[in-house]
Design an enzyme around this catalytic site. Structure first.
Site, short mmCIF file in Angstrom:
data_model
loop_
_atom_site.label_atom_id
_atom_site.label_comp_id
_atom_site.label_asym_id
_atom_site.label_seq_id
_atom_site.Cartn_x
_atom_site.Cartn_y
_atom_site.Cartn_z
N GLY A 14 3.38 -4.77 7.78
CA GLY A 14 4.26 -3.82 8.44
C GLY A 14 5.09 -4.47 9.54
O GLY A 14 4.59 -5.29 10.32
N GLY A 16 6.87 -2.47 11.68
CA GLY A 16 7.16 -1.40 12.64
C GLY A 16 6.68 -1.81 14.02
O GLY A 16 6.50 -3.00 14.31
N PHE A 17 6.40 -0.82 14.85
CA PHE A 17 5.98 -1.13 16.23
C PHE A 17 4.67 -1.91 16.26
O PHE A 17 4.55 -2.90 16.98
CB PHE A 17 5.85 0.16 17.03
CG PHE A 17 7.17 0.77 17.39
CD1 PHE A 17 7.98 0.18 18.34
CD2 PHE A 17 7.62 1.92 16.76
CE1 PHE A 17 9.22 0.73 18.66
CE2 PHE A 17 8.85 2.47 17.07
CZ PHE A 17 9.65 1.88 18.02
N GLY A 18 3.67 -1.47 15.49
CA GLY A 18 2.37 -2.14 15.51
C GLY A 18 2.47 -3.57 14.99
O GLY A 18 1.99 -4.51 15.63
N VAL A 83 2.81 -4.17 -0.12
CA VAL A 83 1.39 -4.47 -0.35
C VAL A 83 0.79 -3.34 -1.17
O VAL A 83 0.89 -2.17 -0.80
CB VAL A 83 0.64 -4.63 1.00
CG1 VAL A 83 -0.86 -4.80 0.76
CG2 VAL A 83 1.20 -5.81 1.77
N GLU A 179 15.20 17.49 18.08
CA GLU A 179 16.35 16.60 18.27
C GLU A 179 17.39 16.78 17.16
O GLU A 179 18.60 16.82 17.41
CB GLU A 179 15.87 15.14 18.34
CG GLU A 179 15.16 14.87 19.66
CD GLU A 179 14.42 13.55 19.76
OE1 GLU A 179 14.18 13.09 20.89
OE2 GLU A 179 14.06 12.98 18.73
N ASP A 317 0.07 4.36 13.44
CA ASP A 317 0.01 5.69 12.82
C ASP A 317 -1.09 5.83 11.77
O ASP A 317 -1.40 6.94 11.35
CB ASP A 317 1.35 6.00 12.13
CG ASP A 317 2.41 6.46 13.10
OD1 ASP A 317 2.13 6.47 14.31
OD2 ASP A 317 3.53 6.81 12.65
N ALA A 328 4.83 5.67 19.24
CA ALA A 328 5.14 4.24 19.28
C ALA A 328 4.18 3.46 20.20
O ALA A 328 3.74 2.37 19.86
CB ALA A 328 6.58 4.05 19.72
N GLN A 329 3.86 4.03 21.37
CA GLN A 329 3.02 3.30 22.33
C GLN A 329 1.62 3.03 21.80
O GLN A 329 1.03 1.98 22.09
CB GLN A 329 2.95 4.05 23.66
CG GLN A 329 4.12 3.78 24.58
CD GLN A 329 4.29 2.28 24.91
OE1 GLN A 329 3.33 1.54 25.02
NE2 GLN A 329 5.52 1.84 25.06
C1 LIG Z 1 11.95 10.49 13.15
C2 LIG Z 1 10.87 9.97 14.05
C3 LIG Z 1 10.99 10.09 15.43
C4 LIG Z 1 10.00 9.59 16.27
N1 LIG Z 1 10.16 9.71 17.62
C5 LIG Z 1 9.25 9.17 18.43
C6 LIG Z 1 9.42 9.19 19.84
O1 LIG Z 1 10.41 9.73 20.34
N2 LIG Z 1 8.48 8.59 20.63
C7 LIG Z 1 7.39 7.98 20.10
O2 LIG Z 1 6.58 7.41 20.83
N3 LIG Z 1 7.18 7.96 18.76
C8 LIG Z 1 8.08 8.53 17.93
N4 LIG Z 1 7.88 8.50 16.57
C9 LIG Z 1 6.63 7.92 16.06
C10 LIG Z 1 6.68 6.40 16.04
O3 LIG Z 1 7.90 5.95 15.48
C11 LIG Z 1 5.49 5.90 15.25
O4 LIG Z 1 4.34 6.34 15.91
C12 LIG Z 1 5.49 4.38 15.16
O5 LIG Z 1 6.60 3.93 14.47
C13 LIG Z 1 4.21 3.91 14.46
O6 LIG Z 1 4.23 2.52 14.36
P1 LIG Z 1 3.48 1.81 13.16
O7 LIG Z 1 3.64 0.35 13.38
O8 LIG Z 1 2.12 2.36 13.01
O9 LIG Z 1 4.26 2.26 11.85
P2 LIG Z 1 5.79 2.14 11.48
O10 LIG Z 1 6.63 1.92 12.67
O11 LIG Z 1 6.06 3.31 10.62
O12 LIG Z 1 5.84 0.82 10.61
C14 LIG Z 1 5.24 0.74 9.35
C15 LIG Z 1 5.70 -0.55 8.69
O13 LIG Z 1 4.91 -0.79 7.54
C16 LIG Z 1 5.73 -1.07 6.43
N5 LIG Z 1 4.98 -0.67 5.26
C17 LIG Z 1 4.52 0.55 4.93
N6 LIG Z 1 3.80 0.49 3.80
C18 LIG Z 1 3.81 -0.80 3.41
C19 LIG Z 1 3.26 -1.49 2.30
N7 LIG Z 1 2.52 -0.88 1.38
N8 LIG Z 1 3.49 -2.80 2.19
C20 LIG Z 1 4.24 -3.46 3.11
N9 LIG Z 1 4.78 -2.85 4.18
C21 LIG Z 1 4.56 -1.53 4.32
C22 LIG Z 1 7.00 -0.30 6.71
O14 LIG Z 1 8.08 -0.84 5.98
C23 LIG Z 1 7.14 -0.53 8.21
O15 LIG Z 1 7.72 -1.78 8.46
C24 LIG Z 1 8.86 8.98 15.71
C25 LIG Z 1 8.73 8.87 14.33
C26 LIG Z 1 9.73 9.36 13.50
C27 LIG Z 1 9.59 9.23 12.01
#
Ligand SMILES: Cc1cc2nc3c(=O)[nH]c(=O)nc-3n(C[C@H](O)[C@H](O)[C@H](O)COP(=O)(O)OP(=O)(O)OC[C@H]3O[C@@H](n4cnc5c(N)ncnc54)[C@H](O)[C@@H]3O)c2cc1C
Length: 480
Positions: A14, A16-18, A83, A179, A317, A328-329
């Site tokens: 991933g 994303g943020f994590g 994955v 929003e 998440d 995100a945090q």
């Molecule tokens: C529209 C929207 C608005 C939001 N607004 C806020 C906000 O204002 N404030 C806040 O704090 N949070 C907000 N959030 C929540 C925040 O974005 C998430 O909590 C955060 O992104 C979680 O981070 P993560 O790393 O767990 O997952 P993500 O950021 O979702 O990253 C997941 C990653 O895994 C990858 N991935 C997924 N499945 C696979 C796989 N099988 N193989 C390879 N890669 C894979 C994806 O491509 C991505 O790169 C919002 C979310 C959304 C959808």
């Protein structure tokens, strides 16, 4: 053994943020080799997706290439791949992309695959009410929103009634739904007001629906009420206590607590309710015995590892721990915590231990110059909260260039009335549905590399035989 093989192999799933924040935490560590695998090539700043959908920001501003972000980190490599399997026994991650398979071995694994949209068992709703989780979703919604005004104009230009063409329904009154609804209202009442000849864009109906009794439930009753009032002043109809029971091409149906039902006709519908954690949680649960909750989140140990597997961390998440929210945090701090634990182990230092989340508060914008902010018992709404939102989002955006252009776009959109990112294409609107109709999905449209190699080999043989025949004929001509 080569020097590289002696390094501790950290695989991160991933971007994303994590995933990204855990990868960065290893910067400068010569004893570690980081492989970050993600199914997209970018790091997505999801909180600003709604601004892409409503024409304020471009997709590049909220989704810079992961490769570019990490290019100075010598111990990190980035791979594009989805994955589909994690083998906890052999410590291997199996990924594929465009029919190419790859196996990546690990010593430590950080799983940060996030969550997708949940339609609460009604996945067919997605066809008519796209969610908002990816750049594809935001561009499709942008096409549907701006497209609705175009179709209404076309219909009105033929002297026909526009019916429900300018009714927008947003399902889910959490931050994303609030929003989105606020921005669509602003688009119709401010931005597009002078752009059309046959319709009055400001008459568009924007409806925000939720089964909960208030908007923004995590912000508390008072802020929720303030947000609702501000939305209504901006032109949004708020319908609460209503469960969406049906979605089709022409509208939605809702059921109220007293059993009454109501239908709202609408072409452009947006689903901003509910999340479902990545499917990877399931495979990890089967192998480690960790439980999954109803949203597919996996129960992790207090240090974010899985039972019996101290080398596997799950963050963001995907986790179920102490009712932590999907924000995100939680992902950023969890990703850093996992990386710090691995680094401590490698140096034989004491591990950080249990994950302690530091809540920095939550915020949501309602319209320009109006937001709500909740930080423990401290609550704020209005213009000050909006400036707070602006500063925080700028701080967490990746890259100086993106911050600069986003600031310019915000000035143009919020002080002026301009929305420069209004480009939409038919492909953006219809590609998802078209792909879903292809048996076997996208992979079926892509040639198998083995088949391509066989075709190339056959063609090479054909050309060689042709060349041999030509040379035989030339020889026989010169002999005669
Ligand atoms: C529209 C929207 C608005 C939001 N607004 C806020 C906000 O204002 N404030 C806040 O704090 N949070 C907000 N959030 C929540 C925040 O974005 C998430 O909590 C955060 O992104 C979680 O981070 P993560 O790393 O767990 O997952 P993500 O950021 O979702 O990253 C997941 C990653 O895994 C990858 N991935 C997924 N499945 C696979 C796989 N099988 N193989 C390879 N890669 C894979 C994806 O491509 C991505 O790169 C919002 C979310 C959304 C959808």
């Amino acid at each position: 053994m080569s020097a590289d093989q002696a390094k501790h192999r950290v695989v991160i799933i991933g971007s994303g943020f994590g995933g990204l924040f855990s990868a960065k935490e290893f910067k400068g560590r010569d004893d570690v080799e980081v492989t970050l695998i993600a199914k997209t090539t970018h790091h997505l700043f999801q909180p600003l997706l709604y601004q892409v959908a409503t024409g304020i920001l471009s997709q590049g501003e909220i989704a810079p290439p992961t490769r570019d972000i990490l290019h100075r980190q010598k111990n990190a490599r980035v791979l594009l791949g989805e994955v589909n399997e994690i083998d906890a026994e052999t410590k291997t991650v199996k990924a594929s992309m465009l029919n190419q398979q790859i196996d990546v071995p690990y010593d430590s694994l950080i799983v940060a695959a996030g969550a997708g949209q949940s339609y609460f068992g009604n996945d067919h709703f997605a066809e008519f009410a796209p969610g908002m989780k990816s750049i594809d979703d935001a561009l499709e919604l942008r096409g549907r929103i701006f497209g609705a005004f175009e179709i209404a104009e076309l219909t009105a230009s033929r002297g026909e009634p526009i019916g429900d063409l300018l009714t927008f329904v947003v399902v889910g009154a959490g931050p994303t739904g609030v929003e989105m609804a606020g921005q669509i209202a602003e688009l119709s009442r401010r931005v597009l007001k002078k752009d059309f000849t046959h319709i009055q864009s400001e008459k568009a109906r924007v409806v925000l629906v939720d089964a909960a009794p208030q908007v923004l439930p995590p912000f508390g009753e008072k802020l929720g009420a303030k947000a609702q009032k501000a939305l209504e002043q901006a032109g949004v109809e708020v319908v609460l206590g209503a469960m969406v029971t049906h979605v089709d091409e022409f509208g939605i149906e809702m059921k109220f607590k007293d059993g009454q039902t109501q239908r709202i006709g609408s072409i452009a519908k947006i689903w901003a309710a509910g999340v479902q954690a990545s499917e990877l949680g399931k495979t990890l649960s089967e192998q480690t015995g960790a439980e999954l909750d109803r949203a597919g989140r996996i129960a992790v140990n207090a240090d974010l590892t899985l039972p019996g597997h101290p080398e596997i961390f799950v963050v963001g998440d995907m986790i179920s721990l102490d009712h932590l929210p999907g924000v995100a945090q939680v992902a950023i701090q969890g990703g850093k915590h996992a990386a710090k634990t691995i680094k401590a182990r490698l140096k034989d230092k004491p591990e950080p231990g249990n994950f302690k989340y530091f809540d920095k508060g939550s915020m949501a914008t309602i319209s320009r110059f109006n937001a709500v902010l909740s930080m423990g018992s401290f609550k704020l709404s209005g213009v000050l909260a909006w400036f707070g939102w602006l500063v925080v989002h700028l701080a967490y955006m990746t890259g100086f260039r993106n911050r600069l252009t986003a600031t310019l776009h915000w000035m143009m959109s919020f002080i002026g009335k301009d929305r420069s990112e209004r480009t939409t294409t038919m492909q953006q609107i219809f590609a998802r549905e078209a792909l879903e109709r292809v048996p076997g999905g996208m992979a079926a449209l892509i040639d198998d590399p083995a088949e391509v190699a066989a075709q190339v080999e056959a063609r090479r043989k054909e050309l060689e035989e042709h060349a041999a025949e030509e040379s035989r004929l030339a020889d026989s001509r010169s002999a005669s």
